[in-house]
Design a protein around this motif. Structure first.
Motif, PDB file in Angstrom:
ATOM      1  N   LEU A   1      46.389  34.334  33.310  1.00  0.00           N
ATOM      2  CA  LEU A   1      47.240  35.104  34.233  1.00  0.00           C
ATOM      3  C   LEU A   1      47.958  36.297  33.578  1.00  0.00           C
ATOM      4  N   PRO A   2      48.623  36.109  32.427  1.00  0.00           N
ATOM      5  CA  PRO A   2      49.299  37.256  31.798  1.00  0.00           C
ATOM      6  C   PRO A   2      48.325  38.380  31.410  1.00  0.00           C
ATOM      7  N   LEU A   3      47.073  38.012  31.120  1.00  0.00           N
ATOM      8  CA  LEU A   3      46.095  39.048  30.754  1.00  0.00           C
ATOM      9  C   LEU A   3      45.757  39.901  31.985  1.00  0.00           C
ATOM     10  N   ILE A   4      45.568  39.225  33.094  1.00  0.00           N
ATOM     11  CA  ILE A   4      45.267  39.957  34.330  1.00  0.00           C
ATOM     12  C   ILE A   4      46.469  40.815  34.724  1.00  0.00           C
ATOM     13  N   SER A   5      47.665  40.249  34.556  1.00  0.00           N
ATOM     14  CA  SER A   5      48.886  41.006  34.878  1.00  0.00           C
ATOM     15  C   SER A   5      48.997  42.255  33.995  1.00  0.00           C
ATOM     16  N   ALA A   6      48.622  42.120  32.735  1.00  0.00           N
ATOM     17  CA  ALA A   6      48.698  43.271  31.816  1.00  0.00           C
ATOM     18  C   ALA A   6      47.685  44.349  32.223  1.00  0.00           C
ATOM     19  N   LEU A   7      46.503  43.925  32.608  1.00  0.00           N
ATOM     20  CA  LEU A   7      45.500  44.910  33.047  1.00  0.00           C
ATOM     21  C   LEU A   7      45.984  45.595  34.327  1.00  0.00           C
TER      22      LEU A   7
ATOM     23  N   LEU B   1      51.498  41.992  25.437  1.00  0.00           N
ATOM     24  CA  LEU B   1      52.627  41.446  24.683  1.00  0.00           C
ATOM     25  C   LEU B   1      53.910  41.385  25.517  1.00  0.00           C
ATOM     26  N   GLU B   2      53.871  42.017  26.703  1.00  0.00           N
ATOM     27  CA  GLU B   2      55.088  42.055  27.534  1.00  0.00           C
ATOM     28  C   GLU B   2      54.944  41.140  28.745  1.00  0.00           C
ATOM     29  N   LYS B   3      56.067  40.960  29.462  1.00  0.00           N
ATOM     30  CA  LYS B   3      55.999  40.180  30.701  1.00  0.00           C
ATOM     31  C   LYS B   3      55.763  41.165  31.836  1.00  0.00           C
ATOM     32  N   ASN B   4      54.691  40.987  32.564  1.00  0.00           N
ATOM     33  CA  ASN B   4      54.349  41.920  33.640  1.00  0.00           C
ATOM     34  C   ASN B   4      54.408  41.237  35.004  1.00  0.00           C
ATOM     35  N   TRP B   5      54.423  42.085  36.017  1.00  0.00           N
ATOM     36  CA  TRP B   5      54.480  41.591  37.405  1.00  0.00           C
ATOM     37  C   TRP B   5      53.262  40.736  37.732  1.00  0.00           C
ATOM     38  N   GLN B   6      53.486  39.698  38.507  1.00  0.00           N
ATOM     39  CA  GLN B   6      52.344  38.993  39.102  1.00  0.00           C
ATOM     40  C   GLN B   6      52.673  38.695  40.552  1.00  0.00           C
ATOM     41  N   PRO B   7      51.658  38.648  41.407  1.00  0.00           N
ATOM     42  CA  PRO B   7      51.949  38.541  42.841  1.00  0.00           C
ATOM     43  C   PRO B   7      52.461  37.161  43.239  1.00  0.00           C
ATOM     44  N   ASP B   8      53.071  37.131  44.418  1.00  0.00           N
ATOM     45  CA  ASP B   8      53.696  35.915  44.932  1.00  0.00           C
ATOM     46  C   ASP B   8      52.653  35.092  45.703  1.00  0.00           C
ATOM     47  N   ILE B   9      51.561  34.702  45.005  1.00  0.00           N
ATOM     48  CA  ILE B   9      50.521  33.902  45.662  1.00  0.00           C
ATOM     49  C   ILE B   9      50.897  32.437  45.524  1.00  0.00           C
ATOM     50  N   PHE B  10      50.852  31.710  46.638  1.00  0.00           N
ATOM     51  CA  PHE B  10      51.207  30.299  46.624  1.00  0.00           C
ATOM     52  C   PHE B  10      50.328  29.559  45.605  1.00  0.00           C
ATOM     53  N   ASN B  11      50.940  28.781  44.731  1.00  0.00           N
ATOM     54  CA  ASN B  11      50.211  27.961  43.764  1.00  0.00           C
ATOM     55  C   ASN B  11      49.253  28.790  42.899  1.00  0.00           C
ATOM     56  N   ILE B  12      49.753  29.856  42.329  1.00  0.00           N
ATOM     57  CA  ILE B  12      48.883  30.848  41.668  1.00  0.00           C
ATOM     58  C   ILE B  12      48.071  30.244  40.506  1.00  0.00           C
TER      59      ILE B  12
ATOM     60  N   ILE C   1      41.696  37.889  25.602  1.00  0.00           N
ATOM     61  CA  ILE C   1      41.977  39.323  25.832  1.00  0.00           C
ATOM     62  C   ILE C   1      40.682  40.133  25.877  1.00  0.00           C
ATOM     63  N   SER C   2      39.816  39.926  24.885  1.00  0.00           N
ATOM     64  CA  SER C   2      38.604  40.746  24.796  1.00  0.00           C
ATOM     65  C   SER C   2      37.622  40.412  25.918  1.00  0.00           C
ATOM     66  N   GLN C   3      37.620  39.170  26.387  1.00  0.00           N
ATOM     67  CA  GLN C   3      36.705  38.814  27.484  1.00  0.00           C
ATOM     68  C   GLN C   3      37.105  39.536  28.777  1.00  0.00           C
ATOM     69  N   ILE C   4      38.405  39.569  29.041  1.00  0.00           N
ATOM     70  CA  ILE C   4      38.865  40.268  30.255  1.00  0.00           C
ATOM     71  C   ILE C   4      38.453  41.734  30.159  1.00  0.00           C
ATOM     72  N   GLU C   5      38.636  42.322  28.986  1.00  0.00           N
ATOM     73  CA  GLU C   5      38.271  43.731  28.803  1.00  0.00           C
ATOM     74  C   GLU C   5      36.773  43.933  29.050  1.00  0.00           C
ATOM     75  N   SER C   6      35.950  43.047  28.482  1.00  0.00           N
ATOM     76  CA  SER C   6      34.506  43.300  28.637  1.00  0.00           C
ATOM     77  C   SER C   6      34.019  43.002  30.056  1.00  0.00           C
ATOM     78  N   ILE C   7      34.594  42.002  30.704  1.00  0.00           N
ATOM     79  CA  ILE C   7      34.178  41.739  32.101  1.00  0.00           C
ATOM     80  C   ILE C   7      34.570  42.937  32.967  1.00  0.00           C
TER      81      ILE C   7
ATOM     82  N   LYS D   1      45.951  46.319  26.076  1.00  0.00           N
ATOM     83  CA  LYS D   1      46.135  45.466  24.889  1.00  0.00           C
ATOM     84  C   LYS D   1      47.596  45.461  24.409  1.00  0.00           C
ATOM     85  N   GLN D   2      48.302  46.568  24.656  1.00  0.00           N
ATOM     86  CA  GLN D   2      49.733  46.612  24.323  1.00  0.00           C
ATOM     87  C   GLN D   2      50.552  45.809  25.316  1.00  0.00           C
ATOM     88  N   LEU D   3      50.218  46.000  26.598  1.00  0.00           N
ATOM     89  CA  LEU D   3      51.020  45.378  27.661  1.00  0.00           C
ATOM     90  C   LEU D   3      50.900  43.854  27.691  1.00  0.00           C
TER      91      LEU D   3
END
Ligand SMILES: C[S@@+](CC[C@H](N)C(=O)[O-])C[C@H]1O[C@@H](n2cnc3c(N)ncnc32)[C@H](O)[C@@H]1O
Length: 404
Positions: A133-139, A113-124, A191-197, A109-111
């Motif tokens: 996407l940023p939520l998955i990157s934070a997790l 708020l930041e810019k995190n790494w995401q993979p180099d997948i074509f047409n992500i 945010i909360s949906q990603i956490e609960s899934i 939940k803290q992260l």
């Protein structure tokens, strides 16, 4: 009477079966079918699966009290397979749930708020929308912080399994075809949906990760075109489902998992890895296939006929497909020939494989494999239909069997 399509003999049957349901890999074969094959094995026999995939054979063998070795060339599948064949103690799980998981969820939940790494997948953004996407990157960042990279079989790796499942469940990937395709659009998650899934998936993974395994199975990095015995073993029963000659490429199917978990970094690596796979034609593997020259002697004469018919079919890709089929059976022949060195005399072989069709030319995989096995001196060679595939009236799955 028409041959039934038997959905209980496909991966669909596996999804609710504990460890077998952790991640979906379309070409995984049915637990039920493997249980039937493994049950024929005498107690104390050592089982081999030279094409491990998601380690269905390994899990079934261990559940039924056998020891098994499995080979694959894909590091992601080797990692996943070894996790699936590990039993975690109540103490390990307690530590994970009490200490690791709460910290990961708090930092997630803290992260965000930041810019995190995401993979180099074509047409992500075709996979996940710009909001999700940023939520998955934070997790991802939070798991990396508390669990390290996916590696080995420590209990913290179970979070990576749950994460892998989460990325597919929240993506636009659709599974209503033989290979993965895209749904109409991407879904927006909060945010909360990603956490609960994630938490719900993890709970399921954790419960099944404690289920007893009576035997033991290990997955090794080994190219089955040159199979090498592990731990000085001789194998008594080969139970496997090799790639089919149908242009399905495992790297293509697995790329979202492999990029997010760091097992793949770029398209070049993907193509190079697929070139080592039997039937691989992803990315640069396709251009290498164009100039490939066969060096394997003793291939069945029928293969030359089938390959010539495909090449003469007049499509812009006919020559490439002819090369593809030729190389596939040359690689399988190499595999069978090397296998003889690591099997006990009298060992049984059971290969689940499908036939295929290119421009109306039937590629009778079961017949070509039988011919290879006979020419290499295997005995009791034969095949039976396991099920009809619903995609085309001439397509079936077979069990090709032999003795060493
Ligand atoms: C049809 S899948 C196996 C599916 C497996 N039965 C399951 O239930 O998950 C074939 C597997 O063979 C592996 N493979 C392809 N070429 C290989 C090679 N040269 N050596 C070892 N494994 C290979 C692929 O990576 C893929 O995981």
């Amino acid at each position: 009477m028409p041959t039934p399509t038997r959905s209980d003999y496909t991966f669909k049957y596996n999804s609710k079966l504990g460890r077998h349901g952790w991640l979906r890999l379309t070409p995984a074969y049915s637990v039920k079918l493997v249980e039937e094959l493994v049950s024929e094995t005498a107690r104390g026999s050592k089982i081999l699966d030279p094409f491990s995939g998601t380690a269905t054979t390994g899990v079934v063998a261990a559940e039924l009290g056998f020891d098994a070795h499995l080979f694959d060339i894909n590091p992601f599948l080797i990692w996943l397979g070894n996790l699936k064949c590990t039993v975690y103690t109540a103490a390990q799980i307690h530590e994970l749930q009490q200490r690791v998981v709460p910290r990961v969820l708090e930092d997630y939940k803290q992260l965000v708020l930041e810019k995190n790494w995401q993979p180099d997948i074509f047409n992500i953004e075709r996979w996940w929308c710009g909001h999700t996407l940023p939520l998955i990157s934070a997790l991802h960042a939070a798991i990396l912080l508390h669990c390290g990279k996916p590696d080995g079989t420590g209990p913290e790796n179970l979070l990576w399994v749950a994460f892998s499942r989460l990325i597919i469940e929240t993506s636009s990937a659709a599974f209503n075809h033989v290979s993965m395709s895209f749904k109409g659009g991407v879904t927006r998650y909060e945010i909360s949906q990603i956490e609960s899934i994630f938490s719900a998936i993890l709970d399921n993974v954790i419960v099944s990760a404690q289920a007893e395994l009576v035997g033991s199975s290990k997955i090794f990095l080994c190219d089955s075109r040159n199979p090498v015995s592990q731990e000085d073993s001789l194998y008594d029963h080969v139970v496997t489902s090799p790639p089919y000659p149908n242009r399905m490429t495992y790297i293509r199917e697995l790329r979202p998992y492999m990029y997010w978990t760091g097992f793949l970094e770029d398209a070049k690596e993907a193509g190079d890895l697929d070139w080592t796979a039997i039937g691989g034609t992803w990315g640069s593997a396709t251009s290498k296939l164009k100039t490939w020259k066969n060096e394997v002697a003793g291939l069945p004469g029928q293969l030359t006929e089938i390959v010539s018919r495909i090449a003469a079919s007049g499509d812009k890709n006919s020559d490439l497909m002819a090369q593809y089929v030729f190389k596939y059976f040359a690689d399988m022949h190499l595999h069978f020939s090397g296998l003889k060195n690591i099997l006990r005399s009298g060992a049984k072989l059971d290969y689940i494989v499908g036939n295929s069709s290119f421009y109306g030319n039937l590629v009778e995989a079961e017949m070509l494999m039988e011919k290879s096995l006979i020419s290499l001196g295997f005995t009791d060679v034969g095949s039976r239909v396991v099920r009809k595939r619903n995609s085309n009236k001439n397509l079936y799955e077979y069990c090709v069997s032999a003795r060493c």
